[in-house]
Enzyme design. Sequence first.
Site, mmCIF file in Angstrom:
data_model
loop_
_atom_site.group_PDB
_atom_site.id
_atom_site.type_symbol
_atom_site.label_atom_id
_atom_site.label_comp_id
_atom_site.label_asym_id
_atom_site.label_seq_id
_atom_site.Cartn_x
_atom_site.Cartn_y
_atom_site.Cartn_z
ATOM 1 N N HIS A 239 0.837 -0.999 -0.080
ATOM 2 C CA HIS A 239 -0.001 -0.040 -0.138
ATOM 3 C C HIS A 239 0.830 1.294 -0.020
ATOM 4 C CE1 HIS A 239 -3.820 2.060 1.797
ATOM 5 N NE2 HIS A 239 -2.480 3.051 1.938
ATOM 6 N N GLU A 240 1.759 1.300 0.912
ATOM 7 C CA GLU A 240 2.778 2.618 0.879
ATOM 8 C C GLU A 240 3.724 2.536 -0.197
ATOM 9 O OE1 GLU A 240 2.464 4.974 3.302
ATOM 10 O OE2 GLU A 240 0.929 3.614 4.198
ATOM 11 N N HIS A 243 1.612 4.402 -3.048
ATOM 12 C CA HIS A 243 1.615 5.940 -2.666
ATOM 13 C C HIS A 243 2.885 6.580 -3.158
ATOM 14 C CE1 HIS A 243 -2.107 6.199 -0.205
ATOM 15 N NE2 HIS A 243 -1.445 5.662 0.739
ATOM 16 N N HIS A 345 -7.096 7.975 -0.936
ATOM 17 C CA HIS A 345 -7.509 6.508 -0.977
ATOM 18 C C HIS A 345 -9.052 6.514 -1.421
ATOM 19 C CE1 HIS A 345 -4.626 6.870 2.465
ATOM 20 N NE2 HIS A 345 -4.208 5.625 2.111
#
Length: 653
Positions: A239-240, A243, A345
């Site tokens: 997930h990170e 980003h 998100h």
Amino acid sequence: MGPDVSWKIYLLFLMLVLFKNVICIFHNKHCQHIHPKLDQVIHGVHIEPHHIMKKRSIDQPLRIMLFYDESVYNLEDGKFELINGTVLPEALSFWEKALMVRKTENVIRLNRKCANNQVFYRKGDWYSYCKNACETKTLCGEVVVPEEHLDACRTCNASGMNCTDHGNAGEGIVGADFVFYVSAMETERCSKGQTVAYAAHCQQESALDRPIAGHANFCPNSISTKPQELAILLSTVKHEILHALGFSISLFAFYRDSNGNPLTAREDNGKPLQNTKLQARQWSDKVIKTIVRKDWLVHNGPIMKQIQVMVTPRVVQQVRNHFNCADLEGAELEDQGGEGTVLTHWEKRVFENEAMTGTHTQNPVYSSLTLALMEDTGWYTANYSMAQPLSWGKGLGCDFVMKSCKNWIDDKRSKGKSIEPYCDKVKRDPLETECTDDRSSVALCNLVEYTQKLPAHYQNFDRIPHVDEGKEGFYGGVVSLADYCPYIQEFTWRAQNIAIRGSHCQYAENNPHPDKNFALEEYGPDSRCFDHTDRLWEERTCKQVRQWLHGGSGCYPYLCDNGLLHIIIKNYTFTCFYPNQIIKIRIFANNWLHKGALICPSCEEMCNNTCKPANYAPAKPILYHWDHLTCSAIKLSYFPIILLLLPPIISSF
């Protein structure tokens, strides 16, 4: 009081003490992505000329190079091995397989930080210059970029004259499209919200604005080495990384179309307009649009709700197909959670377990929607075979995705239909668990009572079973990002604030203690959740009957063989021949005769397309395993009956 009665009371007291303070905790960890501010990102890293990069096909598998700060090597051995040997390799491998970029032919040399962030651009020059001086150190997040990764320091005087190349360029980065600087420092951000890791980009190339360098910081005190928490840690790191690669407020304004043309207009300096409030570049409505939902139904009546929607072309097509709603404008973005969550998100109410929502609750998946967004950046093409199926909301239509959850609940109730995927069961005795949609976990409705009334626009009920009239406004789901809409969610059992076990079926660590395994569950890689009947399970000996005041579902191994579904309990096989078939269980184990029943799901749900026809029946009646309890002549009416419950059952988040 006779001795028999005293013994019964004492035994009941022991049972209550045994299960005292058992707490059900729902997983609900918010992402703490803070997008880099304007002065924290270096633009204009020259790799190749614009016209060459723009024409190149996007067919190079993404190559990510890791660089560790010294702090990573200072981690405890177990944590270092977990991060270095498992988590980062698997996370990077996923995105390297899922995304492709334009091939990087030249060496990458990152730009140096300019003193006071003052930069000159000279017409006709590929490179930028610093006013007067370069900083002595160039940071990417918490990591000092090594000299060998940096381009030469180039400076001009305050008038933009006497420009000099100081000739101190490093060797550069070879064989990579993105360099990822990793640290493990207990920073101030680590202390906020149990943050495990956070990441962002720090430099972008000059031709098409693609981020080419980023950083991640692991919070040492929050890294868990427990096997049952590995899946969430791995998903968090993936997930990170995303980003840093493109899903960030700081990058939306740089998105391009499939031909490499900007979706947002540029100023004379070649960059989009600044949004000083957000401390980011302002995107156009070709990327994100503001939509007003009229007649958004809540407890006090309809209101108007303003939302932000990602409207890039592949994203629009994906969400329309997923929800079966041709009128849907795009994919709704999160509108809660503060700077670390809002807009960066997918909306939790709409995309519950999509991994790029703002909080991980259960079974996170990286769906084709997220891959479509990465394609719509103009920097990548996606390998959709890497997409994981998203079942939440699939095919439920425009009413589900474009209206409030109260509207959905009220409409289904009025027609006598199930309100799934939402729920309205408040936890009470007897505790009744359910199965998640994918049967990966035992779950509970996450509807809880709050100490204060929820804000009016998050009050989603006019009535709730077993809740006093007038108290509905105090009730909502535990996930605030989902607009307090309650739904079925996996959880963790805790006692004295210590985790006992989780409810995910596929982790052997979640097996109940044998003395408490009343329903003969077995957790492991081959297990899934199956529903029990309404009748509570019980255990018998010749002198006792124990009845457990919670049930509803449990985890058991299964297999698909010869066109039929088979459920395995204590190494005995029970075959399902049709949906909703009730299988009665009587098995002697752990010195007790266990009595209960399971409900068969459809074979198609569990075994895909390998099932016999729906009307298939065995040639002769099948005899399931059936244990008997043989006792001396004791009247059953004199058996001590022990009711085992779990007081108090509460939710914490």
